[in-house]
Motif scaffolding. Structure first.
Motif, PDB file in Angstrom:
ATOM      1  N   GLU A 156       0.833  -1.211   0.000  1.00 36.71           N
ATOM      2  CA  GLU A 156       0.000   0.000   0.000  1.00 36.71           C
ATOM      3  C   GLU A 156       0.864   1.256   0.000  1.00 36.71           C
ATOM      4  O   GLU A 156       0.564   2.234  -0.693  1.00 36.71           O
ATOM      5  N   ALA A 157       1.954   1.242   0.754  1.00 34.38           N
ATOM      6  CA  ALA A 157       2.864   2.391   0.782  1.00 34.38           C
ATOM      7  C   ALA A 157       3.516   2.595  -0.580  1.00 34.38           C
ATOM      8  O   ALA A 157       3.669   3.733  -1.046  1.00 34.38           O
ATOM      9  N   ALA A 158       3.885   1.493  -1.241  1.00 36.64           N
ATOM     10  CA  ALA A 158       4.507   1.599  -2.562  1.00 36.64           C
ATOM     11  C   ALA A 158       3.520   2.132  -3.592  1.00 36.64           C
ATOM     12  O   ALA A 158       3.889   2.923  -4.476  1.00 36.64           O
ATOM     13  N   VAL A 159       2.268   1.708  -3.485  1.00 38.93           N
ATOM     14  CA  VAL A 159       1.239   2.198  -4.400  1.00 38.93           C
ATOM     15  C   VAL A 159       1.051   3.701  -4.224  1.00 38.93           C
ATOM     16  O   VAL A 159       0.971   4.457  -5.210  1.00 38.93           O
ATOM     17  N   ARG A 160       1.007   4.147  -2.979  1.00 38.31           N
ATOM     18  CA  ARG A 160       0.853   5.588  -2.724  1.00 38.31           C
ATOM     19  C   ARG A 160       2.057   6.371  -3.240  1.00 38.31           C
ATOM     20  O   ARG A 160       1.912   7.437  -3.848  1.00 38.31           O
ATOM     21  N   ALA A 161       3.251   5.832  -3.003  1.00 41.00           N
ATOM     22  CA  ALA A 161       4.462   6.530  -3.432  1.00 41.00           C
ATOM     23  C   ALA A 161       4.530   6.663  -4.947  1.00 41.00           C
ATOM     24  O   ALA A 161       5.085   7.639  -5.468  1.00 41.00           O
ATOM     25  N   ALA A 162       3.961   5.681  -5.653  1.00 37.88           N
ATOM     26  CA  ALA A 162       3.964   5.717  -7.115  1.00 37.88           C
ATOM     27  C   ALA A 162       2.782   6.497  -7.672  1.00 37.88           C
ATOM     28  O   ALA A 162       2.661   6.643  -8.896  1.00 37.88           O
ATOM     29  N   GLY A 163       1.900   6.999  -6.795  1.00 39.04           N
ATOM     30  CA  GLY A 163       0.733   7.736  -7.252  1.00 39.04           C
ATOM     31  C   GLY A 163      -0.263   6.893  -8.014  1.00 39.04           C
ATOM     32  O   GLY A 163      -0.935   7.369  -8.931  1.00 39.04           O
ATOM     33  N   ARG A 164      -0.400   5.624  -7.602  1.00 38.55           N
ATOM     34  CA  ARG A 164      -1.256   4.692  -8.344  1.00 38.55           C
ATOM     35  C   ARG A 164      -2.466   4.230  -7.528  1.00 38.55           C
ATOM     36  O   ARG A 164      -2.998   3.143  -7.741  1.00 38.55           O
ATOM     37  N   GLU A 165      -2.923   5.044  -6.606  1.00 36.21           N
ATOM     38  CA  GLU A 165      -4.046   4.648  -5.758  1.00 36.21           C
ATOM     39  C   GLU A 165      -5.277   4.278  -6.560  1.00 36.21           C
ATOM     40  O   GLU A 165      -6.063   3.408  -6.151  1.00 36.21           O
ATOM     41  N   ASP A 166      -5.489   4.909  -7.704  1.00 39.86           N
ATOM     42  CA  ASP A 166      -6.689   4.662  -8.499  1.00 39.86           C
ATOM     43  C   ASP A 166      -6.410   3.808  -9.732  1.00 39.86           C
ATOM     44  O   ASP A 166      -7.284   3.650 -10.587  1.00 39.86           O
ATOM     45  N   ALA A 167      -5.208   3.266  -9.826  1.00 38.77           N
ATOM     46  CA  ALA A 167      -4.831   2.548 -11.047  1.00 38.77           C
ATOM     47  C   ALA A 167      -5.363   1.121 -11.076  1.00 38.77           C
ATOM     48  O   ALA A 167      -5.518   0.525 -12.142  1.00 38.77           O
ATOM     49  N   GLY A 168      -5.642   0.537  -9.909  1.00 40.00           N
ATOM     50  CA  GLY A 168      -6.052  -0.859  -9.872  1.00 40.00           C
ATOM     51  C   GLY A 168      -4.867  -1.784 -10.118  1.00 40.00           C
ATOM     52  O   GLY A 168      -3.738  -1.342 -10.380  1.00 40.00           O
ATOM     53  N   PHE A 169      -5.122  -3.096 -10.047  1.00 40.02           N
ATOM     54  CA  PHE A 169      -4.047  -4.075 -10.241  1.00 40.02           C
ATOM     55  C   PHE A 169      -3.783  -4.245 -11.731  1.00 40.02           C
ATOM     56  O   PHE A 169      -4.677  -4.535 -12.514  1.00 40.02           O
ATOM     57  N   ASP A 170      -2.538  -4.068 -12.116  1.00 38.98           N
ATOM     58  CA  ASP A 170      -2.136  -4.153 -13.521  1.00 38.98           C
ATOM     59  C   ASP A 170      -0.955  -5.111 -13.625  1.00 38.98           C
ATOM     60  O   ASP A 170       0.168  -4.762 -13.250  1.00 38.98           O
ATOM     61  N   PRO A 171      -1.161  -6.345 -14.133  1.00 43.12           N
ATOM     62  CA  PRO A 171      -0.065  -7.313 -14.208  1.00 43.12           C
ATOM     63  C   PRO A 171       1.126  -6.808 -15.019  1.00 43.12           C
ATOM     64  O   PRO A 171       2.284  -7.121 -14.688  1.00 43.12           O
ATOM     65  N   GLU A 172       0.874  -6.050 -16.067  1.00 38.51           N
ATOM     66  CA  GLU A 172       1.994  -5.548 -16.865  1.00 38.51           C
ATOM     67  C   GLU A 172       2.855  -4.598 -16.037  1.00 38.51           C
ATOM     68  O   GLU A 172       4.091  -4.656 -16.086  1.00 38.51           O
ATOM     69  N   TYR A 173       2.218  -3.726 -15.280  1.00 38.83           N
ATOM     70  CA  TYR A 173       2.967  -2.796 -14.428  1.00 38.83           C
ATOM     71  C   TYR A 173       3.664  -3.549 -13.294  1.00 38.83           C
ATOM     72  O   TYR A 173       4.839  -3.274 -12.984  1.00 38.83           O
ATOM     73  N   GLU A 174       2.985  -4.500 -12.668  1.00 38.79           N
ATOM     74  CA  GLU A 174       3.527  -5.190 -11.501  1.00 38.79           C
ATOM     75  C   GLU A 174       4.650  -6.153 -11.864  1.00 38.79           C
ATOM     76  O   GLU A 174       5.669  -6.224 -11.172  1.00 38.79           O
ATOM     77  N   PHE A 175       4.471  -6.899 -12.954  1.00 44.37           N
ATOM     78  CA  PHE A 175       5.341  -8.043 -13.222  1.00 44.37           C
ATOM     79  C   PHE A 175       6.167  -7.956 -14.501  1.00 44.37           C
ATOM     80  O   PHE A 175       7.247  -8.537 -14.572  1.00 44.37           O
ATOM     81  N   LEU A 176       5.661  -7.312 -15.521  1.00 50.41           N
ATOM     82  CA  LEU A 176       6.250  -7.439 -16.861  1.00 50.41           C
ATOM     83  C   LEU A 176       7.008  -6.207 -17.322  1.00 50.41           C
ATOM     84  O   LEU A 176       7.491  -6.163 -18.454  1.00 50.41           O
ATOM     85  N   HIS A 177       7.153  -5.200 -16.486  1.00 55.27           N
ATOM     86  CA  HIS A 177       7.701  -3.916 -16.919  1.00 55.27           C
ATOM     87  C   HIS A 177       9.127  -4.008 -17.429  1.00 55.27           C
ATOM     88  O   HIS A 177       9.557  -3.178 -18.233  1.00 55.27           O
ATOM     89  N   ASP A 178       9.901  -5.018 -16.980  1.00 48.92           N
ATOM     90  CA  ASP A 178      11.285  -5.131 -17.431  1.00 48.92           C
ATOM     91  C   ASP A 178      11.567  -6.436 -18.165  1.00 48.92           C
ATOM     92  O   ASP A 178      12.728  -6.763 -18.430  1.00 48.92           O
ATOM     93  N   VAL A 179      10.522  -7.191 -18.497  1.00 46.54           N
ATOM     94  CA  VAL A 179      10.684  -8.438 -19.238  1.00 46.54           C
ATOM     95  C   VAL A 179      10.661  -8.127 -20.731  1.00 46.54           C
ATOM     96  O   VAL A 179       9.782  -7.396 -21.193  1.00 46.54           O
TER      97      VAL A 179
END
Length: 232
Positions: free
Chosen positions: A114-137
């Motif tokens: 939750e702290a990481a989500v707030r720090a990234a300004g993504r409170e309203d972004a919802g869960f995004d597998p591409e952002y969470e897991f695939l950003h550097d693959v």
């Protein structure tokens, strides 16, 4: 020659390890990547462990590697049979007596995420597998992986399993510095508090074996391990 038992995270696909398998095999090691029955709601950690042990067979002195959710299975395999050491990669580092369902809150992951989500300004972004897991693959690896994806069932979170005791083997904890799902500072704390070791922090996100396989092998899997975990 070293034998490596490679356990995947959520979804249970052995394919996750294919880039690491190629590197290890090219230098003459034996790499066993295990498909776990992650899409079977009746299968939990005990069943995952039996599948892993069957894949290992009568081999001894293997290095057991668990990624993400595979950390629970890897720790129990290392407790059950003689192994050389245990490596946890962006993993659910368990505590003795704690179920996988309890881990998310008791470990502090929920608060850290939750702290990481707030720090990234993504409170309203919802869960995004591409952002969470695939950003550097690499895109070509992402595309090739589509056919290997399976949904993770609730089996491991519903069976009440917990680790009876930490395995008495040396442990390496590998942390992705850029992990957006298990924030790095959260993982570093778990490595110190639960495994009693100083983690190896590498560049890359949650799926290091897909994004940075050479770095993972050279600077993660091959590094000298820490001592057996502190008694818990």
């Amino acid at each position: 020659m070293t034998t490596w038992l490679l356990l995947p995270g959520a979804g249970g696909a052995a394919w996750y390890w294919h880039r690491v398998v190629a590197i290890l095999a090219a230098r003459g090691d034996e790499a066993i990547a295990v498909d776990l029955p992650a899409d079977d709601p009746s299968a939990g950690i005990p069943q995952y462990v039996e599948v892993a042990l069957a894949a290992l067979g009568d081999r001894s002195d293997a290095v057991v590697v668990g990624q993400s959710l595979g950390g629970f299975t890897a720790a129990e395999v290392a407790r059950r049979v003689p192994v050389q050491r245990l490596v946890l990669v962006n993993a659910t580092v368990p505590a003795v007596g704690e179920t996988p369902g309890q881990w998310w809150t008791d470990s502090g992951h929920r608060a850290a995420k939750e702290a990481a989500v707030r720090a990234a300004g993504r409170e309203d972004a919802g869960f995004d597998p591409e952002y969470e897991f695939l950003h550097d693959v690499p895109p070509e690896v992402v595309a090739a992986g589509a056919e290997h994806q399976r949904d993770q069932s609730d089996g491991p979170f519903a069976d009440g399993w917990s680790l009876p005791a930490w395995p008495d083997v040396p442990v390496t904890v590998v942390v992705g510095r850029d992990d957006r799902f298990f924030p790095a500072d959260f993982q570093v704390r778990l490595a110190r508090e639960r495994a009693g070791v100083e983690p190896v922090v590498l560049p890359g996100g949650h799926l290091l074996a897909l994004a940075q396989p050479d770095v993972l092998v050279r600077e993660g899997l091959d590094v000298p391990p820490g001592p057996p975990p502190l008694a818990q």
